[in-house]
Design a protein around this motif. Structure first.
Motif, PDB file in Angstrom:
ATOM      1  N   MET A  71       0.843  -1.196   0.000  1.00  0.00           N
ATOM      2  CA  MET A  71       0.000   0.000   0.000  1.00  0.00           C
ATOM      3  C   MET A  71       0.880   1.249   0.000  1.00  0.00           C
ATOM      4  O   MET A  71       1.844   1.327   0.739  1.00  0.00           O
ATOM      5  N   LYS A  72       0.536   2.187  -0.843  1.00  0.00           N
ATOM      6  CA  LYS A  72       1.301   3.439  -0.903  1.00  0.00           C
ATOM      7  C   LYS A  72       0.516   4.497  -0.122  1.00  0.00           C
ATOM      8  O   LYS A  72      -0.638   4.785  -0.458  1.00  0.00           O
ATOM      9  N   ILE A  73       1.143   5.026   0.902  1.00  0.00           N
ATOM     10  CA  ILE A  73       0.431   5.941   1.801  1.00  0.00           C
ATOM     11  C   ILE A  73       1.113   7.305   1.824  1.00  0.00           C
ATOM     12  O   ILE A  73       2.331   7.394   2.008  1.00  0.00           O
ATOM     13  N   LEU A  74       0.315   8.341   1.654  1.00  0.00           N
ATOM     14  CA  LEU A  74       0.828   9.705   1.725  1.00  0.00           C
ATOM     15  C   LEU A  74       0.388  10.327   3.057  1.00  0.00           C
ATOM     16  O   LEU A  74      -0.790  10.288   3.405  1.00  0.00           O
ATOM     17  N   VAL A  75       1.356  10.864   3.786  1.00  0.00           N
ATOM     18  CA  VAL A  75       1.030  11.496   5.071  1.00  0.00           C
ATOM     19  C   VAL A  75       1.410  12.979   5.050  1.00  0.00           C
ATOM     20  O   VAL A  75       2.592  13.313   5.107  1.00  0.00           O
ATOM     21  N   PRO A  76       0.435  13.879   4.943  1.00  0.00           N
ATOM     22  CA  PRO A  76       0.734  15.312   5.035  1.00  0.00           C
ATOM     23  C   PRO A  76       1.041  15.675   6.488  1.00  0.00           C
ATOM     24  O   PRO A  76       0.300  15.292   7.397  1.00  0.00           O
ATOM     25  N   LEU A  77       2.143  16.368   6.678  1.00  0.00           N
ATOM     26  CA  LEU A  77       2.628  16.627   8.033  1.00  0.00           C
ATOM     27  C   LEU A  77       2.971  18.104   8.162  1.00  0.00           C
ATOM     28  O   LEU A  77       3.645  18.665   7.312  1.00  0.00           O
ATOM     29  N   LYS A  78       2.512  18.709   9.217  1.00  0.00           N
ATOM     30  CA  LYS A  78       2.763  20.139   9.417  1.00  0.00           C
ATOM     31  C   LYS A  78       3.648  20.347  10.634  1.00  0.00           C
ATOM     32  O   LYS A  78       3.496  19.645  11.629  1.00  0.00           O
ATOM     33  N   ARG A  79       4.537  21.316  10.549  1.00  0.00           N
ATOM     34  CA  ARG A  79       5.265  21.656  11.782  1.00  0.00           C
ATOM     35  C   ARG A  79       4.473  22.754  12.478  1.00  0.00           C
ATOM     36  O   ARG A  79       3.915  23.650  11.825  1.00  0.00           O
ATOM     37  N   VAL A  80       4.411  22.657  13.796  1.00  0.00           N
ATOM     38  CA  VAL A  80       3.641  23.641  14.557  1.00  0.00           C
ATOM     39  C   VAL A  80       4.500  24.194  15.690  1.00  0.00           C
ATOM     40  O   VAL A  80       5.419  23.529  16.167  1.00  0.00           O
ATOM     41  N   ALA A  81       4.189  25.407  16.102  1.00  0.00           N
ATOM     42  CA  ALA A  81       4.852  25.975  17.271  1.00  0.00           C
ATOM     43  C   ALA A  81       4.202  25.333  18.493  1.00  0.00           C
ATOM     44  O   ALA A  81       2.985  25.254  18.581  1.00  0.00           O
ATOM     45  N   ALA A 119       0.599   4.852   9.424  1.00  0.00           N
ATOM     46  CA  ALA A 119       1.057   4.427   8.097  1.00  0.00           C
ATOM     47  C   ALA A 119       2.118   3.332   8.237  1.00  0.00           C
ATOM     48  O   ALA A 119       2.115   2.344   7.490  1.00  0.00           O
ATOM     49  N   LEU A 120       3.011   3.507   9.210  1.00  0.00           N
ATOM     50  CA  LEU A 120       4.060   2.499   9.407  1.00  0.00           C
ATOM     51  C   LEU A 120       3.444   1.171   9.847  1.00  0.00           C
ATOM     52  O   LEU A 120       3.846   0.101   9.395  1.00  0.00           O
ATOM     53  N   GLU A 134       4.775   1.741   0.813  1.00  0.00           N
ATOM     54  CA  GLU A 134       5.650   2.886   0.857  1.00  0.00           C
ATOM     55  C   GLU A 134       4.954   4.003   1.629  1.00  0.00           C
ATOM     56  O   GLU A 134       3.751   4.206   1.478  1.00  0.00           O
ATOM     57  N   VAL A 135       5.724   4.686   2.464  1.00  0.00           N
ATOM     58  CA  VAL A 135       5.155   5.806   3.226  1.00  0.00           C
ATOM     59  C   VAL A 135       5.881   7.087   2.812  1.00  0.00           C
ATOM     60  O   VAL A 135       7.094   7.201   2.959  1.00  0.00           O
ATOM     61  N   ILE A 136       5.098   8.025   2.279  1.00  0.00           N
ATOM     62  CA  ILE A 136       5.672   9.297   1.818  1.00  0.00           C
ATOM     63  C   ILE A 136       5.151  10.406   2.727  1.00  0.00           C
ATOM     64  O   ILE A 136       3.940  10.527   2.936  1.00  0.00           O
ATOM     65  N   GLY A 173      10.903   5.826   9.998  1.00  0.00           N
ATOM     66  CA  GLY A 173      10.610   4.741   9.068  1.00  0.00           C
ATOM     67  C   GLY A 173       9.959   5.130   7.755  1.00  0.00           C
ATOM     68  O   GLY A 173       9.828   4.298   6.866  1.00  0.00           O
ATOM     69  N   ALA A 174       9.522   6.388   7.609  1.00  0.00           N
ATOM     70  CA  ALA A 174       8.948   6.794   6.324  1.00  0.00           C
ATOM     71  C   ALA A 174      10.028   6.687   5.251  1.00  0.00           C
ATOM     72  O   ALA A 174      11.215   6.785   5.537  1.00  0.00           O
ATOM     73  N   ASP A 175       9.586   6.468   4.003  1.00  0.00           N
ATOM     74  CA  ASP A 175      10.546   6.160   2.949  1.00  0.00           C
ATOM     75  C   ASP A 175      11.109   7.384   2.247  1.00  0.00           C
ATOM     76  O   ASP A 175      12.270   7.425   1.917  1.00  0.00           O
TER      77      ASP A 175
END
Ligand SMILES: Cc1cc2nc3c(=O)[nH]c(=O)nc-3n(C[C@H](O)[C@H](O)[C@H](O)COP(=O)(O)OP(=O)(O)OC[C@H]3O[C@@H](n4cnc5c(N)ncnc54)[C@H](O)[C@@H]3O)c2cc1C
Ligand SMILES: Nc1ncnc2c1ncn2[C@@H]1O[C@H](COP(=O)(O)O)[C@@H](O)[C@H]1O
Lengths: 315, 273
Positions: B1-11, B46-47, B62-64, B84-86
């Motif tokens: 499974m190909k998984i996309l994870v949108p990730l934001k940095r926050v204060a 995702a992992l 794959e984890v993007i 572990g993301a690719d």
């Protein structure tokens, strides 16, 4: 043509009381509004909201809407909503799931979880908490249509204003193609005689400290006060309390007359959900616990002695 | 499974340097940056979904990870690669120019290139608390959405059983992939995520930490960059933030000495019981 469209939420054949917070918002901007009641059984549920001053109650009733599935509801809300300036729902899990999808369909800006609205000339200025309520932001929406959700803790339930709004049946739009890939399986909820957290006048809330005795310690106090029971994330994660009882930034946002925090440290994420309460009582054995910074009455002691004593004292 | 994870940095508002407002604007100077916690949960999910019980060496998919933000946000992407993301993608943008809608449209453009089977977003970013990117993205893609997931069970990696945490309890949906799922806090409980190829052990509560070796190795994992303007033609935000203010402080309360005094105060002073 009305200005604002209120999206009602149905539950067991009735309009949920939380919808009346969105009605309060609509009345607050002093513009004519309609209410869309949508779901299987909407036609009879609509009777519950005819006395709140809406121009019209729009009814979308269909068997395909028996269970809430966003991909089935959003097309109809968007088709009706495109004739309005503002589309509003209460920021329940229903509203927060549905409203953004409707906004995307209408290329409209979406502002979540409003705590206030102000009319400035011909503009609407929205106020919303950010950073777990550690700051408030004022914002406006730059698209012709606005989609918003409003907080139950800040927009109280509207009182009936009498009269009877006209009721009109509206067409249910075909579901999104994506609906074919979503199947509703079940809704499991712990049946409780207690009031809903969003509507309770008194909440007795427990933290990690209660351990397996969560219910045993808090139930007598909650029953005595006719209170809803809430919990911290730590108590829910550990399984001492059901997940839907979580109060906080990512749980329910509440503002009862009285909030009793028992064995809760008062992390900012928890405070975000309850610091709007009128009177806060904290019982915690650590005098430095941050919960005492927001508590009107703090009691530094062991909860396992204090709560039963409080039940005796109040009985 | 190909998984996309949108990730934001926050204060991070949860440390010594709290949120400040200077001249009516939010002021994050001195605050620490961290990945949005819900996005760390999404990476962990995702992992777990791509874990291979038969062999820890070969991941089943794959984890993007993807962020829309400034160069500095690569620190948080590298952090996800170390767990572990690719590979990682950064869409270059200034935080102040974004709203959920621009972010969703930028992610959509990447999805069209990458064609993932699943997008796992956080329920909300804990800076703006906006709770919308996942839902907007699902609509823009014409995909099903399952928000506030507390549990996910993969059915042969073609459909997911998602337990959504809703106000009244838990609502279970079956969504056929591709889909957008937003994750809630309890998705990282030991048994919240499973598939046919899950390892037999249960997970520790929470997210995994990166080993030192993995942190070194993550520096070599691929990271590509796009310009926002390459991906969205009209990057105008639909929400305009004007001013910020701090909430009025709550007036200081008192400590009562015992239960009797508490009962008295509640009855005769606060009059709430
Ligand atoms: C992204 C994110 C979102 C979050 N969202 C939420 C949220 O919505 N709601 C929420 O609540 N939390 C939330 N949290 C978690 C939050 O940060 C805290 O971890 C949590 O609130 C702590 O719960 P607690 O106070 O029950 O536990 P603890 O922090 O462990 O506190 C227990 C307290 O009980 C006291 N105590 C122990 N024994 C006794 C006794 N015998 N008598 C009296 N007092 C006693 C202790 O002094 C302590 O203060 C979130 C965290 C993150 C990262
Ligand atoms: N700038 C961003 N870059 C990448 N992902 C984002 C960004 N903003 C939001 N997201 C994703 O969308 C989720 C919900 O964010 P929000 O709608 O802003 O509360 C977050 O948990 C992330 O997964």
């Amino acid at each position: 043509m009305s200005h604002t469209l209120v999206i009602a939420e149905l539950h067991e054949g009735k309009v949920r009381r939380s919808t009346l917070s969105a009605v309060t918002f609509a009345r607050g901007i002093s513009q004519p509004f309609d209410i869309l009641v949508m779901g299987q059984g909407a036609a009879s549920a609509a009777a519950g909201v005819v006395a709140f001053g809406a121009q019209k109650i729009l009814v979308a009733d269909d068997v395909s809407l028996a269970n809430y599935i966003c991909e089935r509801f959003a097309p109809t809300v968007a088709a009706i909503g495109k004739g309005y300036k503002v589309i509003v729902a209460t920021a329940s899990s229903f509203g927060k799931d549905l409203a953004p999808r409707v906004a995307a369909k209408l290329s409209a800006g979406y502002a979540a979880d409003l705590s206030a609205v102000r009319v400035e000339g011909d503009k609407l200025v929205y106020r919303r908490p950010v950073f777990a309520g550690n700051a408030y932001a004022s914002c406006s929406i730059t698209t012709p249509i606005h989609v918003v959700t409003v907080r139950q803790s800040e927009f109280g339930a509207a009182e009936p204003s009498g009269g009877a709004s006209a009721t009109e049946t509206v067409a249910v739009q075909p579901a999104d193609a994506a609906a074919a890939r979503v199947e509703f399986l079940s809704l499991e909820s712990t049946k409780s005689e207690r009031p809903d957290l969003g509507e309770a006048r008194v909440i007795v809330s427990g933290g990690r400290a209660l351990k397996e005795q969560f219910a045993q310690v808090l139930d007598p106090l909650a029953s005595l006060l006719g209170a809803a029971v809430g919990a911290s994330r730590a108590a829910c994660d550990a399984g001492y309390a059901a997940p839907e009882l979580q109060v906080g930034q990512t749980g329910r946002i509440v503002a009862p007359n009285l909030y009793v925090a028992v064995g809760i440290s008062g992390a900012i994420q928890h405070l975000a959900g309850m610091k709007g309460s009128k009177v806060i009582v904290a019982i915690n054995k650590d005098p430095e616990a941050p919960i005492f910074q927001v508590a009107d009455y703090g009691l530094v002691t062991d909860l396992f002695q204090a709560v039963p004593a409080l039940v005796k004292g109040l009985a | 499974m190909k998984i996309l994870v949108p990730l934001k940095r926050v204060a991070d508002p949860d440390n010594a340097n709290k949120v400040k407002v200077t001249a009516g604007k939010l002021d994050t100077t001195g605050m620490q940056w961290k990945p949005n916690p819900f996005d760390e949960y999404a990476v962990e999910t995702a992992l777990r979904l791509t874990e291979n019980g038969a062999s820890t060496k070969v991941r089943l998919g794959e984890v993007i990870v993807l962020t829309v933000g400034p160069k500095e946000a690569e620190t948080q992407l590298r952090g996800a690669l170390a767990t572990g993301a690719d590979r990682a993608i950064r869409i270059d943008a200034t935080d102040d120019d974004l709203d959920g809608d621009v972010v969703a449209r930028a992610i959509r453009a990447v999805v069209e290139k990458e064609k993932p089977d699943l997008i796992l977003v956080g329920k909300q970013a804990v800076d703006g608390d906006s709770n919308q990117v996942g839902q907007l993205l699902a609509e823009y893609l014409g995909w099903p959405q399952a928000t506030f997931a507390g549990t996910i069970k993969s059915e042969g990696d073609t459909a997911l059983l998602v337990g959504r945490e809703v106000d009244g309890g838990t609502l279970t949906l079956r969504v056929t992939l591709p889909a957008v799922v937003s994750v809630d806090l309890r998705i990282v409980a030991p048994t919240s995520v499973s598939s046919k190829h899950s390892p037999t052990h249960t997970y520790a509560d929470g997210v995994r930490f990166a080993a030192l070796m993995a942190i070194m190795a993550a520096k070599k994992k691929p990271m590509v960059e796009f310009k926002l303007s390459e991906l969205v033609s009209d990057a105008a935000a639909k929400i305009a933030y004007t001013t910020h203010e701090l909430p009025p402080p709550r007036k200081a309360g008192i400590k009562v000495k015992d239960v009797a005094e508490l009962v008295d105060k509640l009855r005769n002073e606060a009059r709430v019981v």
